[in-house]
Scaffold this active site. Structure first.
Site, mmCIF file in Angstrom:
data_model
loop_
_atom_site.group_PDB
_atom_site.id
_atom_site.type_symbol
_atom_site.label_atom_id
_atom_site.label_comp_id
_atom_site.label_asym_id
_atom_site.label_seq_id
_atom_site.Cartn_x
_atom_site.Cartn_y
_atom_site.Cartn_z
ATOM 1 N N TYR A 1 15.996 29.789 8.392
ATOM 2 C CA TYR A 1 14.785 30.425 8.877
ATOM 3 C C TYR A 1 14.696 30.363 10.406
ATOM 4 C CZ TYR A 1 12.760 30.646 4.177
ATOM 5 O OH TYR A 1 12.503 30.941 2.858
ATOM 6 N N LYS B 1 0.842 -1.198 0.000
ATOM 7 C CA LYS B 1 0.000 0.000 0.000
ATOM 8 C C LYS B 1 0.877 1.248 0.000
ATOM 9 C CE LYS B 1 -0.397 0.048 5.054
ATOM 10 N NZ LYS B 1 -1.307 0.128 6.205
#
Length: 355
Positions: A251, A34
């Protein structure tokens, strides 16, 4: 071309399936593919894991793609039917749905498929996610066996703590004691249970994470389990900065240098699937030497400490995770799981297959 690249080893996938088989004993193996085979690519996994007894997926679309690829083995739908209209498609494709709520039984009763289905009947043994209550097993099993659209039944449960100290007995024993009288095949083992608890083998096992070379256990490295990483993510340094004491990086200036240092900027960020919340100190390999990330991960870049890598510069190779640095160690540092890192690999990252 942007230098970040993922390498998927088909040989490692096949090796890990053999490890799963060694632990499965006489049980048959569903290879869980999956989520695009945990980020490794459904087509690649189908080829590398062709020796599996069956495949397990989440959606009809994944199952249909496997059939188009030539898969003849059983395909298990782990969440079963999402609507009555999917009953006929299951029959057409020869899929094995997991049944876990009454509405699914109603759909099968109201719209019996022309070709009866093999089904997995899931019981909740304590995880409280999917499954019928164990207390209702007699009535549920009797109803399902009476449906003309059902050709055969396998009983199923799923463990919540197979990878933790609590283990599986608190779920497995009630499950087995309740369903034993039905004389039906059963399935319970995920990767962690398969590796640690032979009693969970049953008739079918459902390894997922271990097939991709990651460990389901926080305290046991994949290499100690005999597993090989199937995915390696590589990039390069694209800039080098010299940072003075007290100056910040990236940042938010979350990292500030304590002394003059060289900082490499790597072409990889959270838009590539690297975890944005990975803190300063997350391990990374610079030209094969272990180093650490610095500051906040950006969308397209991250920063790395070059203090112990004096020869590193623009173009120096970097490994984010893979053969030299386990995905488990990166996930642990980032306070996430290897499942998330593998599944999060972005489509914009070029992928190369290796043997």
């Amino acid at each position: 071309m942007r230098p970040i690249q993922a390498r998927i080893s088909l040989g490692a996938l096949a090796h890990n399936l053999r490890v799963a088989r060694d632990h499965a004993g006489a049980a048959r193996v569903f290879a869980v593919v999956k989520a695009n085979a945990y980020g490794h690519g459904l087509s690649r996994a189908r080829r590398a894991l062709a020796a599996a007894d069956g495949f397990a997926v989440l959606t009809l679309e994944e199952a249909a793609n496997l059939r188009l690829m030539g898969v003849q083995q059983p395909i298990l739908l782990l969440e079963g039917l999402f609507g009555a209209d999917e009953v006929a498609t299951c029959a057409e494709l020869g899929l094995w749905p997991v049944l876990h709520h009454v509405a699914q039984l109603d759909w099968l009763q109201r719209l019996p498929p022309a070709r009866p289905l093999q089904v997995f009947l899931k019981f909740d043994s304590g995880m409280h996610r999917l499954g019928f209550p164990l207390a209702d097993h007699a009535a549920i099993v009797a109803r399902v066996r009476s449906l003309p659209g059902v050709a055969g039944v396998t009983l199923m449960t799923h463990f919540a703590q197979a990878d933790e100290a609590a283990g599986v007995d608190w779920q497995l024993q009630p499950f087995l004691s309740e369903v034993a009288d039905h004389g039906l095949p059963w399935s319970s083992a995920n990767s962690a249970a398969l590796l640690r608890y032979p009693i969970t083998q049953g008739d079918w096992v459902r390894p997922g994470l271990m097939l991709y070379g990651a460990s389901p256990f926080a305290e046991v490295p994949a290499s100690q389990l005999g597993l090989r990483p199937a995915m390696s993510v590589h990039s390069e340094i694209i800039s080098v900065q010299t940072v003075q004491p007290g100056e910040g990086v990236g940042y938010g200036q979350l990292y500030r240098a304590e002394q003059a240092m060289r900082v490499g900027v790597v072409a990889c960020g959270y838009a590539d699937g690297y975890p944005r919340n990975a803190p300063t100190g997350t391990p990374i390999l610079v030209n094969g030497r272990r180093s650490r990330t610095l500051g906040r991960v950006s969308m397209d870049m991250l920063s790395v400490d070059l203090s112990e890598c004096p020869d590193a510069g623009v173009g120096t190779p970097v490994e984010l995770w893979g053969e030299g640095l386990s995905v488990d160690s990166v996930a642990a540092a980032a306070h996430t799981s290897s499942y998330e890192l593998l599944c999060a690999l972005a489509a914009r990252v070029a992928v190369q297959e290796t043997d």
